[in-house]
Design a protein around this motif. Sequence first.
Motif, short mmCIF file in Angstrom:
data_model
loop_
_atom_site.label_atom_id
_atom_site.label_comp_id
_atom_site.label_asym_id
_atom_site.label_seq_id
_atom_site.Cartn_x
_atom_site.Cartn_y
_atom_site.Cartn_z
N ASP A 161 31.43 20.29 29.52
CA ASP A 161 32.23 21.40 30.06
C ASP A 161 31.93 22.70 29.31
OD1 ASP A 161 33.45 19.60 31.77
OD2 ASP A 161 35.29 19.44 30.57
N LYS A 162 31.92 22.59 27.98
CA LYS A 162 31.70 23.77 27.12
C LYS A 162 30.35 24.43 27.43
CE LYS A 162 31.00 24.97 22.27
NZ LYS A 162 31.00 24.46 20.88
N TYR A 163 29.29 23.62 27.46
CA TYR A 163 27.96 24.19 27.65
C TYR A 163 27.67 24.57 29.10
CZ TYR A 163 27.12 23.63 22.78
OH TYR A 163 27.21 23.78 21.42
N THR A 164 28.28 23.89 30.05
CA THR A 164 28.16 24.32 31.44
C THR A 164 28.76 25.71 31.60
OG1 THR A 164 28.15 22.06 32.29
CG2 THR A 164 28.82 23.79 33.83
N LYS A 165 29.93 25.90 31.03
CA LYS A 165 30.60 27.22 31.09
C LYS A 165 29.76 28.29 30.41
CE LYS A 165 35.15 29.27 30.12
NZ LYS A 165 34.82 30.49 29.47
N LEU A 166 29.26 27.99 29.22
CA LEU A 166 28.45 28.95 28.47
C LEU A 166 27.20 29.34 29.25
CD1 LEU A 166 28.02 29.39 24.88
CD2 LEU A 166 25.90 28.70 25.96
N ILE A 167 26.50 28.36 29.78
CA ILE A 167 25.24 28.63 30.50
C ILE A 167 25.50 29.39 31.80
CG2 ILE A 167 23.29 27.56 31.70
CD1 ILE A 167 23.53 25.26 29.56
N THR A 168 26.50 28.95 32.58
CA THR A 168 26.75 29.62 33.86
C THR A 168 27.26 31.05 33.68
OG1 THR A 168 28.94 28.58 34.04
CG2 THR A 168 27.10 27.50 35.18
N GLU A 169 27.93 31.32 32.56
CA GLU A 169 28.37 32.69 32.29
C GLU A 169 27.19 33.59 31.94
OE1 GLU A 169 31.30 32.21 29.22
OE2 GLU A 169 32.92 31.87 30.66
N LYS A 195 23.62 26.56 38.26
CA LYS A 195 24.62 25.92 39.12
C LYS A 195 25.00 24.56 38.54
CE LYS A 195 24.19 29.29 41.98
NZ LYS A 195 25.04 30.42 41.74
N ASP A 196 26.28 24.33 38.45
CA ASP A 196 26.81 23.05 37.95
C ASP A 196 26.66 22.00 39.05
OD1 ASP A 196 28.20 20.99 36.75
OD2 ASP A 196 30.12 22.03 36.71
N GLU A 197 25.92 20.95 38.78
CA GLU A 197 25.68 19.88 39.75
C GLU A 197 26.43 18.60 39.41
OE1 GLU A 197 23.91 20.23 42.57
OE2 GLU A 197 23.45 22.32 42.11
N ARG A 198 27.35 18.66 38.45
CA ARG A 198 28.06 17.45 38.01
C ARG A 198 28.95 16.85 39.08
NH1 ARG A 198 30.93 19.11 32.68
NH2 ARG A 198 31.34 20.92 33.94
N PHE A 199 29.28 17.58 40.11
CA PHE A 199 30.09 17.03 41.20
C PHE A 199 29.38 15.86 41.87
CE2 PHE A 199 27.39 20.10 43.29
CZ PHE A 199 27.04 19.47 44.49
N LYS A 200 28.05 15.82 41.76
CA LYS A 200 27.26 14.76 42.39
C LYS A 200 27.47 13.40 41.72
CE LYS A 200 23.68 17.88 44.05
NZ LYS A 200 22.27 18.27 43.97
#
Length: 52
Positions: free
Chosen positions: A16-24, A30-35
Amino acid sequence: MFGIIELYLDNDSTGDKYTKLITERLPAAKDERFKYSECKDLNEYLCKYKPI
């Protein structure tokens, strides 16, 4: 330089932390973790649903 950056990080607090950091910082990311949201990570999903 590049179009879309697909992120397949872990479904945990660090992911979560690094997805937020990278997407900002990178609008093309794009976060693909929903898959594979029912699993802890992409590897677990692949082992469970797409075995070799």
